[in-house]
Design an enzyme around this catalytic site. Structure first.
Site, PDB file in Angstrom:
ATOM      1  N   SER A  47      57.144 -23.453  27.553  1.00 61.72           N
ATOM      2  CA  SER A  47      58.533 -23.826  27.854  1.00 61.72           C
ATOM      3  C   SER A  47      59.093 -24.792  26.812  1.00 61.72           C
ATOM      4  CB  SER A  47      58.643 -24.440  29.254  1.00 61.72           C
ATOM      5  OG  SER A  47      57.943 -25.664  29.319  1.00 61.72           O
ATOM      6  N   HIS A  48      58.227 -25.406  25.992  1.00 60.70           N
ATOM      7  CA  HIS A  48      58.714 -26.329  24.964  1.00 60.70           C
ATOM      8  C   HIS A  48      58.119 -26.000  23.600  1.00 60.70           C
ATOM      9  CE1 HIS A  48      60.047 -28.224  28.631  1.00 60.70           C
ATOM     10  NE2 HIS A  48      60.954 -28.847  27.892  1.00 60.70           N
ATOM     11  N   GLU A 188      60.622 -23.774  32.514  1.00 61.66           N
ATOM     12  CA  GLU A 188      59.736 -22.821  33.196  1.00 61.66           C
ATOM     13  C   GLU A 188      60.566 -21.808  33.985  1.00 61.66           C
ATOM     14  OE1 GLU A 188      56.600 -21.951  33.343  1.00 61.66           O
ATOM     15  OE2 GLU A 188      56.067 -23.409  31.815  1.00 61.66           O
TER      16      GLU A 188
HETATM   17  P1  NDP Z   1      53.053 -29.223  34.082  1.00 65.81           P
HETATM   18  O1  NDP Z   1      53.234 -29.247  35.549  1.00 65.81           O
HETATM   19  O2  NDP Z   1      52.738 -27.930  33.426  1.00 65.81           O
HETATM   20  O3  NDP Z   1      51.914 -30.247  33.652  1.00 65.81           O
HETATM   21  C1  NDP Z   1      52.058 -31.598  33.940  1.00 65.81           C
HETATM   22  C2  NDP Z   1      50.858 -32.397  33.511  1.00 65.81           C
HETATM   23  O4  NDP Z   1      49.816 -32.215  34.463  1.00 65.81           O
HETATM   24  C3  NDP Z   1      50.259 -31.999  32.180  1.00 65.81           C
HETATM   25  O5  NDP Z   1      49.816 -33.148  31.514  1.00 65.81           O
HETATM   26  C4  NDP Z   1      49.105 -31.083  32.582  1.00 65.81           C
HETATM   27  O6  NDP Z   1      48.086 -30.989  31.613  1.00 65.81           O
HETATM   28  C5  NDP Z   1      48.640 -31.748  33.830  1.00 65.81           C
HETATM   29  N1  NDP Z   1      47.969 -30.855  34.757  1.00 65.81           N
HETATM   30  C6  NDP Z   1      48.361 -29.638  35.178  1.00 65.81           C
HETATM   31  N2  NDP Z   1      47.465 -29.121  36.040  1.00 65.81           N
HETATM   32  C7  NDP Z   1      46.484 -30.042  36.174  1.00 65.81           C
HETATM   33  C8  NDP Z   1      45.272 -30.098  36.937  1.00 65.81           C
HETATM   34  N3  NDP Z   1      44.905 -29.101  37.734  1.00 65.81           N
HETATM   35  N4  NDP Z   1      44.517 -31.213  36.823  1.00 65.81           N
HETATM   36  C9  NDP Z   1      44.877 -32.236  36.021  1.00 65.81           C
HETATM   37  N5  NDP Z   1      45.996 -32.219  35.284  1.00 65.81           N
HETATM   38  C10 NDP Z   1      46.803 -31.150  35.362  1.00 65.81           C
HETATM   39  O7  NDP Z   1      54.321 -29.872  33.355  1.00 65.81           O
HETATM   40  P2  NDP Z   1      55.878 -29.777  33.699  1.00 65.81           P
HETATM   41  O8  NDP Z   1      56.251 -28.342  33.932  1.00 65.81           O
HETATM   42  O9  NDP Z   1      56.232 -30.753  34.720  1.00 65.81           O
HETATM   43  O10 NDP Z   1      56.492 -30.258  32.284  1.00 65.81           O
HETATM   44  C11 NDP Z   1      56.256 -29.464  31.125  1.00 65.81           C
HETATM   45  C12 NDP Z   1      56.840 -30.123  29.924  1.00 65.81           C
HETATM   46  O11 NDP Z   1      58.236 -30.127  29.989  1.00 65.81           O
HETATM   47  C13 NDP Z   1      56.430 -31.578  29.684  1.00 65.81           C
HETATM   48  O12 NDP Z   1      55.803 -31.646  28.418  1.00 65.81           O
HETATM   49  C14 NDP Z   1      57.734 -32.357  29.700  1.00 65.81           C
HETATM   50  O13 NDP Z   1      57.823 -33.416  28.750  1.00 65.81           O
HETATM   51  C15 NDP Z   1      58.727 -31.279  29.357  1.00 65.81           C
HETATM   52  N6  NDP Z   1      60.053 -31.630  29.882  1.00 65.81           N
HETATM   53  C16 NDP Z   1      60.981 -32.141  29.040  1.00 65.81           C
HETATM   54  C17 NDP Z   1      62.222 -32.515  29.518  1.00 65.81           C
HETATM   55  C18 NDP Z   1      63.250 -33.152  28.638  1.00 65.81           C
HETATM   56  O14 NDP Z   1      64.299 -33.508  29.137  1.00 65.81           O
HETATM   57  N7  NDP Z   1      63.032 -33.331  27.378  1.00 65.81           N
HETATM   58  C19 NDP Z   1      62.584 -32.335  30.919  1.00 65.81           C
HETATM   59  C20 NDP Z   1      61.498 -31.824  31.732  1.00 65.81           C
HETATM   60  C21 NDP Z   1      60.290 -31.476  31.214  1.00 65.81           C
HETATM   61  P3  NDP Z   1      47.927 -29.606  30.765  1.00 65.81           P
HETATM   62  O15 NDP Z   1      49.126 -29.538  29.884  1.00 65.81           O
HETATM   63  O16 NDP Z   1      46.640 -29.754  30.029  1.00 65.81           O
HETATM   64  O17 NDP Z   1      47.895 -28.481  31.773  1.00 65.81           O
HETATM   65  O1  PYC Z   2      62.551 -28.032  30.758  1.00 67.91           O
HETATM   66  O2  PYC Z   2      63.615 -29.320  32.171  1.00 67.91           O
HETATM   67  C1  PYC Z   2      63.379 -28.917  31.029  1.00 67.91           C
HETATM   68  C2  PYC Z   2      64.086 -29.560  29.899  1.00 67.91           C
HETATM   69  C3  PYC Z   2      65.252 -30.230  29.924  1.00 67.91           C
HETATM   70  C4  PYC Z   2      65.523 -30.633  28.640  1.00 67.91           C
HETATM   71  C5  PYC Z   2      64.501 -30.199  27.858  1.00 67.91           C
HETATM   72  N1  PYC Z   2      63.625 -29.556  28.652  1.00 67.91           N
END
Ligand code: NDP
Ligand code: PYC
Length: 338
Positions: A47-48, A188
């Site tokens: 997703s990123h 996602e």
């Molecule tokens: P995920 O739910 O995929 O993962 C969240 C964290 O939990 C990761 O560090 C992941 O490690 C860990 N994790 C997942 N499953 C397990 C498990 N079973 N046991 C232990 N740890 C676990 O992430 P999100 O979908 O919430 O976010 C994805 C990305 O989106 C992030 O990098 C975030 O910065 C980005 N994002 C950016 C935004 C922005 O505004 N710029 C806004 C929202 C999100 P692993 O990766 O190794 O699975």
């Molecule tokens: O995946 O929620 C998201 C997001 C927002 C801005 C960048 N990524």
């Protein structure tokens, strides 16, 4: 099954760079953005990863982003660096503010980097990993657009508001977590929409407040926070800390600023860096051992550390010398080359 294309790391980076340059970004922005989307793709954070080149190009095409913005650095206080991104993308602002943040954390023990007026599209883990690589513990957070309903409500207020944390460890891989405070990242849901797949239950409600697994209905309705009221409170904290506290927009204000364009959000980001040596009274190495005992107690019972999946993906991508992306994404990236 989704048709995929395998690209060498060099070809994937070149494609990102060309698409970003064709969109009009100056070379220093292109380099900073390509490094980030490649890091995401290599770690299989789809997703990123390369997918984000599409939304960056879209924001540029809609005339929102200053493609040649030169971030300005302010040495605001002994423990505070501020970078005005001047309505360009955030990665270059982070890159330019990082050295002073590290220097301040090492001399003050704790230091903050406030990035203002940036278009933000990226994952936060690459940034906190950079700080951990310098021996610092780190926290990062940023709002986005108001897509997420507070626990107990049905109308979007919060952004997807990620929080990332890093703790330096011996060896190449720090302890890092990085997650949206919504049940999933918005990206996602977009990827599910592109793949024609339903989203899991618990991620979103439709515009009438009913649970939905339809990505389109979810994006027109409201996303949900993770962990109910707990994720909701953390999300509010991100709004406050990386919004008004650093003189920048909340996710609602960012959405208003967007004025219906639907581009990647424009607001601020807060990073905090902590020097383990100063904070532990000069005994960091000794106390770091206790942290390792903690990690051993987690993995020793078969649980995994956050980022373990990512690090395994990184090793695989480097061993293969390549990454795999959906063919539809490859086609869309090639289309950006005109
Ligand atoms: P995920 O739910 O995929 O993962 C969240 C964290 O939990 C990761 O560090 C992941 O490690 C860990 N994790 C997942 N499953 C397990 C498990 N079973 N046991 C232990 N740890 C676990 O992430 P999100 O979908 O919430 O976010 C994805 C990305 O989106 C992030 O990098 C975030 O910065 C980005 N994002 C950016 C935004 C922005 O505004 N710029 C806004 C929202 C999100 P692993 O990766 O190794 O699975
Ligand atoms: O995946 O929620 C998201 C997001 C927002 C801005 C960048 N990524």
């Amino acid at each position: 099954m989704t048709e995929t294309v395998r690209l060498s790391l060099d070809d994937a980076r070149a494609l990102s760079l060309q698409a970003l340059a064709r969109a009009g970004l100056t070379s220093d922005h292109c380099e900073a953005l390509a490094d980030l989307v490649m890091a995401g793709q290599i770690d299989e954070c789809h997703s990123h990863g390369l997918y984000r080149v599409l939304s960056c190009a879209d924001a540029i095409r809609k005339g929102k982003v200053d493609t040649a913005a030169v971030p300005e650095i302010f040495d605001q206080a002994p423990g505070i660096v501020r970078v005005d991104a001047k309505f360009g993308f955030s990665p270059l602002a982070f890159r330019l503010g990082l050295p002073l943040l590290q220097e301040k954390a090492r001399t003050q023990g704790v230091a903050a980097l406030a990035i203002n007026n940036c278009y933000h599209f990226s994952a936060l883990w690459p940034e906190v990993e950079r700080l951990a690589a310098a021996g610092l513990a780190a926290l990062a957070m940023t709002p986005s657009h108001s897509w997420v309903a507070p626990a107990g409500g049905t109308k979007p207020v919060f952004g997807t508001n990620p929080i990332a944390f890093a703790w330096p460890r011996p060896g190449p891989y720090p302890f890092v977590f990085d997650f949206a405070t919504s049940a999933s990242a918005r990206g996602e849901i977009e990827l599910h929409r592109r793949a024609g797949k339903p989203i899991p239950e618990g991620w979103a409600i439709d515009k009438d407040g009913a649970p939905t697994t339809d990505p389109e209905a979810a994006m027109a309705g409201a996303m949900l926070t993770f962990g109910g009221h707990k994720g909701s409170a953390l999300s509010a904290m991100v709004e406050l800390m990386a919004g008004p506290l650093i003189g920048d927009l909340t996710s609602r204000a960012s959405q208003i600023f967007d004025a219906g364009a639907g581009v990647t959000p424009c607001h601020g980001e807060l990073l905090l860096a902590f020097d383990p040596n100063l904070l532990s009274g000069g005994h960091a190495a000794e106390h770091a051992e206790r942290a390792e005992v903690l990690f051993d107690a987690i993995v020793g019972q078969g649980a995994r550390l956050p980022s373990q999946r990512r690090y395994a993906a990184r090793e695989r991508s480097h061993a293969n010398g390549s990454v795999e992306i959906p063919k539809s994404l490859h086609d869309d990236l090639l289309a950006l080359l005109g």
